[in-house]
Structure formats: structure tokens, C-alpha cells
Design a protein around this motif. Structure first.
Motif, PDB file in Angstrom:
ATOM      1  N   LEU A   1       6.638   5.069 -12.634  1.00 40.93           N
ATOM      2  CA  LEU A   1       7.895   5.791 -12.961  1.00 40.93           C
ATOM      3  C   LEU A   1       8.185   6.427 -12.466  1.00 40.93           C
ATOM      4  CD1 LEU A   1       7.646   4.882 -16.945  1.00 40.93           C
ATOM      5  CD2 LEU A   1       7.999   3.521 -15.483  1.00 40.93           C
ATOM      6  N   ASP A   2       7.909   7.950 -12.668  1.00 40.29           N
ATOM      7  CA  ASP A   2       8.322   8.684 -10.946  1.00 40.29           C
ATOM      8  C   ASP A   2       8.276   8.184  -9.798  1.00 40.29           C
ATOM      9  OD1 ASP A   2       8.170  10.553 -12.971  1.00 40.29           O
ATOM     10  OD2 ASP A   2       5.811  11.359 -12.613  1.00 40.29           O
ATOM     11  N   THR A   3       7.681   6.762  -9.514  1.00 36.70           N
ATOM     12  CA  THR A   3       8.183   6.872  -8.049  1.00 36.70           C
ATOM     13  C   THR A   3       9.339   5.686  -8.076  1.00 36.70           C
ATOM     14  OG1 THR A   3       5.942   6.499  -7.571  1.00 36.70           O
ATOM     15  CG2 THR A   3       7.017   5.254  -5.801  1.00 36.70           C
ATOM     16  N   LEU A   4       9.111   5.440  -8.697  1.00 42.66           N
ATOM     17  CA  LEU A   4      10.323   4.666  -8.958  1.00 42.66           C
ATOM     18  C   LEU A   4      11.903   5.107  -9.281  1.00 42.66           C
ATOM     19  CD1 LEU A   4       9.272   0.722 -10.838  1.00 42.66           C
ATOM     20  CD2 LEU A   4       9.241   1.963  -8.551  1.00 42.66           C
ATOM     21  N   ARG A   5      11.223   6.078 -10.268  1.00 39.36           N
ATOM     22  CA  ARG A   5      13.006   7.010  -9.869  1.00 39.36           C
ATOM     23  C   ARG A   5      12.904   7.900  -8.822  1.00 39.36           C
ATOM     24  NH1 ARG A   5      11.093   9.444 -13.825  1.00 39.36           N
ATOM     25  NH2 ARG A   5      10.313  11.727 -12.817  1.00 39.36           N
ATOM     26  N   ALA A   6      12.393   7.928  -8.063  1.00 38.42           N
ATOM     27  CA  ALA A   6      12.750   8.754  -6.808  1.00 38.42           C
ATOM     28  C   ALA A   6      13.404   7.731  -6.101  1.00 38.42           C
ATOM     29  CB  ALA A   6      11.471   9.522  -6.097  1.00 38.42           C
ATOM     30  N   THR A   7      13.457   6.745  -6.250  1.00 38.78           N
ATOM     31  CA  THR A   7      13.909   6.097  -5.211  1.00 38.78           C
ATOM     32  C   THR A   7      14.553   4.702  -5.360  1.00 38.78           C
ATOM     33  OG1 THR A   7      12.531   6.670  -3.087  1.00 38.78           O
ATOM     34  CG2 THR A   7      14.032   5.202  -2.673  1.00 38.78           C
ATOM     35  N   PRO A   8      16.039   4.787  -6.509  1.00 37.79           N
ATOM     36  CA  PRO A   8      16.382   4.235  -7.123  1.00 37.79           C
ATOM     37  C   PRO A   8      16.748   2.085  -6.149  1.00 37.79           C
ATOM     38  CG  PRO A   8      17.648   5.955  -8.021  1.00 37.79           C
ATOM     39  CD  PRO A   8      16.601   6.499  -6.373  1.00 37.79           C
ATOM     40  N   ALA A   9      15.927   1.623  -6.793  1.00 43.14           N
ATOM     41  CA  ALA A   9      16.365   0.319  -5.822  1.00 43.14           C
ATOM     42  C   ALA A   9      16.251  -0.347  -7.229  1.00 43.14           C
ATOM     43  CB  ALA A   9      15.494   0.200  -4.856  1.00 43.14           C
ATOM     44  N   THR A  10      16.289  -2.064  -6.775  1.00 39.72           N
ATOM     45  CA  THR A  10      15.514  -3.336  -7.044  1.00 39.72           C
ATOM     46  C   THR A  10      15.322  -3.797  -6.625  1.00 39.72           C
ATOM     47  OG1 THR A  10      17.557  -4.230  -5.954  1.00 39.72           O
ATOM     48  CG2 THR A  10      18.372  -3.633  -7.429  1.00 39.72           C
ATOM     49  N   GLU A  11      14.186  -4.196  -5.684  1.00 40.30           N
ATOM     50  CA  GLU A  11      12.891  -4.174  -5.231  1.00 40.30           C
ATOM     51  C   GLU A  11      11.966  -3.059  -4.279  1.00 40.30           C
ATOM     52  OE1 GLU A  11      15.194  -8.155  -6.115  1.00 40.30           O
ATOM     53  OE2 GLU A  11      15.279  -6.126  -4.653  1.00 40.30           O
ATOM     54  N   TYR A  12      11.227  -3.242  -4.437  1.00 34.41           N
ATOM     55  CA  TYR A  12       9.886  -2.583  -3.412  1.00 34.41           C
ATOM     56  C   TYR A  12       8.568  -3.485  -3.420  1.00 34.41           C
ATOM     57  CZ  TYR A  12      12.011   1.003  -6.820  1.00 34.41           C
ATOM     58  OH  TYR A  12      13.339   1.967  -7.423  1.00 34.41           O
ATOM     59  N   LEU A  13       8.339  -2.579  -1.930  1.00 34.05           N
ATOM     60  CA  LEU A  13       7.520  -3.780  -1.641  1.00 34.05           C
ATOM     61  C   LEU A  13       5.660  -3.409  -1.729  1.00 34.05           C
ATOM     62  CD1 LEU A  13       6.379  -5.362   0.602  1.00 34.05           C
ATOM     63  CD2 LEU A  13       6.438  -3.393   1.888  1.00 34.05           C
ATOM     64  N   VAL A  14       5.179  -3.850  -2.696  1.00 35.79           N
ATOM     65  CA  VAL A  14       3.690  -3.203  -3.032  1.00 35.79           C
ATOM     66  C   VAL A  14       2.795  -3.769  -2.191  1.00 35.79           C
ATOM     67  CG1 VAL A  14       2.028  -3.046  -4.606  1.00 35.79           C
ATOM     68  CG2 VAL A  14       4.817  -3.568  -5.127  1.00 35.79           C
ATOM     69  N   VAL A  15       2.286  -2.166  -1.587  1.00 35.28           N
ATOM     70  CA  VAL A  15       1.298  -2.830   0.041  1.00 35.28           C
ATOM     71  C   VAL A  15      -0.466  -2.321  -1.325  1.00 35.28           C
ATOM     72  CG1 VAL A  15       2.398  -2.640   1.853  1.00 35.28           C
ATOM     73  CG2 VAL A  15       1.620  -0.399   0.604  1.00 35.28           C
ATOM     74  N   GLU A  16      -1.199  -2.632  -0.319  1.00 35.55           N
ATOM     75  CA  GLU A  16      -2.732  -2.743  -0.777  1.00 35.55           C
ATOM     76  C   GLU A  16      -2.758  -0.690   0.029  1.00 35.55           C
ATOM     77  OE1 GLU A  16      -4.089  -3.038  -2.794  1.00 35.55           O
ATOM     78  OE2 GLU A  16      -4.372  -5.302  -3.054  1.00 35.55           O
ATOM     79  N   ASP A  17      -3.925  -0.225  -0.891  1.00 36.59           N
ATOM     80  CA  ASP A  17      -4.072   0.720   0.293  1.00 36.59           C
ATOM     81  C   ASP A  17      -3.943   0.664   1.790  1.00 36.59           C
ATOM     82  OD1 ASP A  17      -3.822   2.945  -2.072  1.00 36.59           O
ATOM     83  OD2 ASP A  17      -5.758   2.534  -1.786  1.00 36.59           O
ATOM     84  N   SER A  18      -4.691  -0.174   2.818  1.00 34.37           N
ATOM     85  CA  SER A  18      -5.391  -0.464   3.256  1.00 34.37           C
ATOM     86  C   SER A  18      -3.731  -0.775   4.469  1.00 34.37           C
ATOM     87  CB  SER A  18      -6.178  -2.516   3.760  1.00 34.37           C
ATOM     88  OG  SER A  18      -4.809  -3.228   3.244  1.00 34.37           O
ATOM     89  N   GLY A  19      -2.570  -1.430   3.940  1.00 28.72           N
ATOM     90  CA  GLY A  19      -1.538  -1.210   4.409  1.00 28.72           C
ATOM     91  C   GLY A  19      -0.721  -2.766   4.443  1.00 28.72           C
ATOM     92  N   GLU A  20      -1.982  -3.664   3.578  1.00 26.96           N
ATOM     93  CA  GLU A  20      -1.781  -5.042   3.578  1.00 26.96           C
ATOM     94  C   GLU A  20      -0.554  -5.000   2.131  1.00 26.96           C
ATOM     95  OE1 GLU A  20      -5.212  -7.745   4.315  1.00 26.96           O
ATOM     96  OE2 GLU A  20      -5.609  -6.431   2.119  1.00 26.96           O
TER      97      GLU A  20
END
Length: 542
Positions: free
Chosen positions: A501-520
Motif C-alpha cells: 500500500l505504501d508503494t502504491l500510495r507513493a505513485t498513484p496510478a491505475t495500473e502497475y507493472l509487477v516484476v520479479e526480483d530478476s527483472g522478469e
């Protein structure tokens, strides 16, 4: 932690389910994303208003400061609230309503928002990153409920805390004076001026100027009370969103919960302690001036007012400071913060009932210093009204604390990995119709625009797709409907709970790209899905 009102913002969401692999393959558009504005949080009031009687008279009227807004929902949010001088902390959900505590609003749960396994050529395989199968599969064409413009619009930026007139930033924390403060300042000036007329009749009309000075000095004392909470919070590395002076006192909005019961106790106790210290200092200063003079009357009034604020805030019920201290004690004994919240909240509700019934009775009996000659019909109505307002504030704050505690208890259920929608990568020149065909074949509900090397560049917004008529989709490139990715729009698949929630609140947007630790690329997280999951989690019993 307890909740105090969080601050809330309007939010919109869309579909709830995702589609299965190979279900419907017709070209269609993903659900319209929800837009969110900044979160709001709960507050905790400082304490009673100053006595309305000047020294030497028998009338005084303490009144607490009312907790927030969220939800500031809440905001938003889960927050730590302290009605006496309120120090609140909490997490917000992007777009959450105030009573959800100004923490980012959650939306879909896995079974509602339908995250599905990633089937994109540039992303992890289905076997590597399984997504839960949706209960109610839908094709992309029917997933949107909103209307789009066909153009990608930048996400809204989070709003500044606001809350009135900015007076300064001590210790880097903004201090606001709410519009309601001017009302209470006028009320104090009028009532205290009437009392001064009995004590210092020679002042004439100047008594109202003296009364105004008293109102300002009293609220300066309230600010010191709030700053005590703020300094303690900063010392414990807890972020403070703002301090607000309002009708019933002050509110310090602390955005995180104390990590231990000991810190919770200290954080709550420092406010009343500073009020007691101020009362003592005003008493010593009063001894150095001539009794019956303007300085003597002002110092006596400030001494009594700060004593009332300290005593009121030490009452052992949420959302007062004393209630937070009781919560810390029960937390220490039981090892469970929720047990402390429940105990202190119910004591707070009992306290509210006691104030509602007991304050008018004490006034009528003369226990508060008023003589029977000075107790009239209007005084009785005023005392009853004051008691009702105080009782309502305490009762509401206790209920908010319970709701906020439940929110914090359920926050770990929000996991980026389980809420993520499957996405397919497409190049910038790909026609929308072809991109949607690929998404439907893969059972995906999101499109990620990538470059020739497969690196993600932007996300195609659901609302933009919905706004493109089906007959025009073969001639519209996905790049024209995409929102460029920023660093804040890349979310780790391992995030969960308050960190998410803190991460989403820091950058309000409608969609977010979810990535693995490897960058995939793992998929796309919709704010609407988070909001639905949040609401569903809050609806479950603790």
C-alpha cells in the motif's frame, strides 16, 4: 493499530473477474482502471477546549479535539489516532474512503479480480508463476465498465495533506489551522470576554482583545502538546503526515504504528505530560504577577486550561491518549495489539456514556464549582450540548480505532503476486485488435508495450481501450493508448500488506507493472483489484 478516521478519496473500479486460458478469443478491451486521488488519514484530537470562565468565576467548559478526517481513510487507511492530542498512525489504501483509513484502498481479491498466470513471451512461464484461476471468467471486451477517452492520461498525483491554513513546518511537519478553529476562537473570545467583564470590569471593550489573546495562547499550548507527540514519533522513526489545529483541539497524524507497547505508551504519554508541564509553568509565572491584573487572569486561565487538557487526555479510553496508554499496557500483558485495542475501545465507549450522563449532573450538583444561583436554563442546555458533543467524539473515535485495528490485522492478506493480472507483451506498432486477440488467446487481461529487446516501456490503460470503438481497433496502435512507465510504477511481486500500500500510495496510478526480483515481467496490478481485495478483507470478521 487503532483507527481514527481516515482520510478518504473518491475511487472508481471496474470488473472483478479475469478470464481463463483460451476462453473467448474475440478482440476486446480490458476493464477500465480505477482512478484514485490522494489518501486521507485519521487524526486524533488534542483535548478539551479551554475553560469558558475566567479565574475567579465558576464556569469552565473543557472539550476534546475531534479526530480526523481520513480516512485520510482512512486516510485511509489505517491510522493511529489519539483524540486528546492525537497522534495517529496508519496505512492508507490508494483511493480509500476516510473510514477505511486513508490507506490505499484495496480492491479485488484473487477470486474477484482474477489474477491469472503469466503467459507472455517475455514473462515467466505459467508453471513458474501460477496465478489463481478466476471464478467468473470474462473476455477482455466485457471487462470494462467505464468510458474511456482513447488517449492515455497521466496518473493523478497524490494530494498534499492540506487541511486549512498552513502555519509552518516545525521539524519538517506541516502545521495547519482548520477553518473551524476561527469559529472556536470567536466563541472563546465571546464567552471568556463575558467572564472578564465580571473579574475586570474596568477593561471595557478591551476585554475582547484580551480574550482573543487567550484563545490564541491556549491553542499555542495545544500545538505544544501535539509537537510532543510529533517529536516522539520522529524519534521512533515514525512518519508524521501533518498537525492540524481544529475546533476541538489538535490532531497529529502519525502514519505508522509503534513497533512495541513501550513505544506506544511513551508516544501517548508525552502529550499530556507536556500539558502538565505547561500548566506548572503558567502557575509559577502567575505567582510572579499581581493577582487581579490582566497578566494574572491570563496566566491563571492558561494554567487551568492546560490542566484540563492533560486530565481529559489521560482518561483511559480510546481515542484519548490515556486510552492509547491502556492499549499499550494490555498489549504488553497479552502480547496482542488487537486485544489492547478492543479493551481500550470499549472503555472509551463506556467513558462516552459516562460523559453524556455525568457532565450535566456534575454541573447541576455544583461539583464543578458552579453555584445554584448561576445555574440557569440556558446553562443547563449548554452543558447538555457540550456533553453530547464530547460523548459523540469519544464514541466515534473508539469505533474508528476498532475498525483501524481490523484493517491492520487484514493488511497482510493483500499480496501483489496473488492480485496481479496476467499480461501479454506487445510492440509499440501492434494494432489494438491484434493485441487484444493475443491477450484473449493467452487468457490475459493486460497489455504491456515492450521494445524490440522485450524491455517494458508502457502499460496500455483499460479505460483507454474501452474508449476505442471496435471497428477502429485494427487501425489504432497500442502505443497511442499506453501510459509510460515510471520507476514508481514498477512493483515487486513480493510486496504485500502495508509495504504494498505504501508503494502504491507513493505513485498513484491505475495500473502497475509487477516484476520479479530478476527483472522478469510477472504481470500487471490494477488499483481497482487492490481496492476490491481490500474491501473484501475488511468485510471478513477478525
Amino acid at each position: 493499530m487503532d483507527e481514527s478516521g481516515g482520510s478518504g478519496q473518491p475511487r472508481s473500479g471496474t470488473d472483478e473477474a479475469t478470464e481463463r486460458h483460451g476462453e473467448q478469443r474475440a478482440s476486446s478491451a480490458p476493464a477500465a482502471g480505477a482512478t484514485r486521488s490522494g489518501p486521507e488519514r485519521p487524526e486524533h484530537p488534542t483535548g478539551p477546549t479551554p475553560p469558558t470562565a475566567a479565574p475567579g468565576t465558576s464556569e469552565a467548559a473543557p472539550s476534546p479535539d475531534r479526530p480526523h478526517d481520513p480516512t485520510d481513510s482512512a486516510r485511509g487507511a489505517a491510522t493511529h489516532s489519539d483524540p486528546s492530542t492525537g497522534a495517529e498512525d496508519g496505512a492508507e489504501v490508494p483511493g480509500a474512503s476516510p473510514d477505511q483509513a486513508e490507506a490505499p484502498a484495496g480492491s479485488g481479491s484473487p477470486d474477484e479480480a482474477g489474477p491469472s498466470a503469466q503467459g507472455a513471451p517475455h514473462g515467466p512461464s505459467d508453471g513458474a508463476h501460477p496465478h489463481p484461476e478466476p471464478e467468473h471468467p470474462r473476455t477482455l471486451a466485457h471487462s470494462g465498465t467505464g468510458t474511456g477517452t482513447g488517449k492515455a492520461q497521466p496518473p493523478r498525483r497524490g494530494r498534499e495533506p492540506g487541511g486549512g491554513l498552513l502555519m509552518g513546518r516545525p521539524f519538517g511537519v506541516p502545521v495547519y489551522v482548520a477553518p473551524s478553529w476561527f469559529l472556536v476562537a470567536a466563541l472563546i473570545t465571546w464567552v471568556f470576554g463575558g467572564q472578564l467583564d465580571r473579574v475586570l470590569p474596568e477593561l471595557g471593550a478591551l476585554r475582547y482583545l484580551v480574550s482573543l489573546f487567550f484563545a490564541v495562547a491556549f491553542y499555542a499550548s495545544v500545538l505544544v502538546h501535539e509537537l510532543a507527540h510529533t517529536v516522539a514519533a520522529l524519534r521512533f522513526k515514525l512518519p508524521v503526515r501533518r498537525i492540524q489545529l481544529q475546533f476541538f483541539g489538535g490532531v497529529s497524524e502519525i502514519e505508522k504504528e509503534a513497533e512495541t507497547p513501550g513505544r506506544e505508551f511513551v508516544l501517548s504519554f508525552v502529550g499530556p505530560l507536556l500539558s502538565l508541564v505547561l500548566s506548572g509553568l503558567f502557575y509559577l509565572a502567575m505567582l510572579a504577577v499581581e493577582p487581579g491584573t490582566v497578566p494574572g487572569v491570563l496566566l491563571a486561565g492558561l494554567m487551568i486550561s492546560n490542566l484540563i487538557v492533560a486530565a481529559f487526555n489521560l482518561l483511559p479510553g480510546l481515542p484519548l491518549d490515556g486510552g492509547r496508554m491502556l492499549r499499550a499496557v494490555v498489549w504488553k500483558i497479552t502480547g496482542r495489539p488487537m486485544s489492547g485495542t478492543i479493551a481500550a475501545a470499549w472503555v472509551g465507549r463506556a467513558l462516552a456514556v459516562s460523559v453524556l450522563i455525568g457532565l450535566p449532573l456534575l454541573t447541576q450538583s455544583g461539583a464543578l464549582g458552579a453555584t445554584q444561583d448561576h445555574v440557569g436554563g440556558m446553562d443547563t442546555v449548554t452543558d447538555a450540548l457540550l456533553a453530547a458533543i464530547l460523548a459523540a467524539i469519544i464514541w466515534t473515535g473508539a469505533g474508528n480505532s476498532l475498525r483501524m485495528a481490523r484493517l491492520r490485522e487484514h493488511l497482510p492478506e493483500l499480496r501483489a503476486r496473488s492480485l496481479t493480472r496476467r499480461a501479454v507483451p506487445v510492440e509499440t506498432s501492434t494494432p489494438l485488435s491484434e493485441a487484444l486477440r493475443r491477450a484473449n488467446e493467452a487468457g490475459a487481461r493486460a497489455l504491456v508495450v515492450v521494445d524490440a529487446d522485450g524491455e517494458p516501456l508502457s502499460l496500455v490503460r483499460e479505460a483507454a481501450i474501452v474508449g476505442v470503438p471496435e471497428h477502429r481497433r485494427p487501425w489504432v496502435a497500442v502505443s497511442g493508448l499506453a501510459q509510460d512507465l515510471t520507476d514508481g510504477m514498477r512493483v515487486s511481486a513480493e510486496l504485500a500488506g502495508e509495504a504494498l500500500l505504501d508503494t502504491l500510495r507513493a505513485t498513484p496510478a491505475t495500473e502497475y507493472l509487477v516484476v520479479e526480483d530478476s527483472g522478469e515481467i510477472y504481470g500487471v496490478l490494477s488499483a481497482a483489484d487492490v481496492e476490491r481485495a481490500f474491501v473484501k478483507a475488511m468485510a471478513r470478521p477478525s
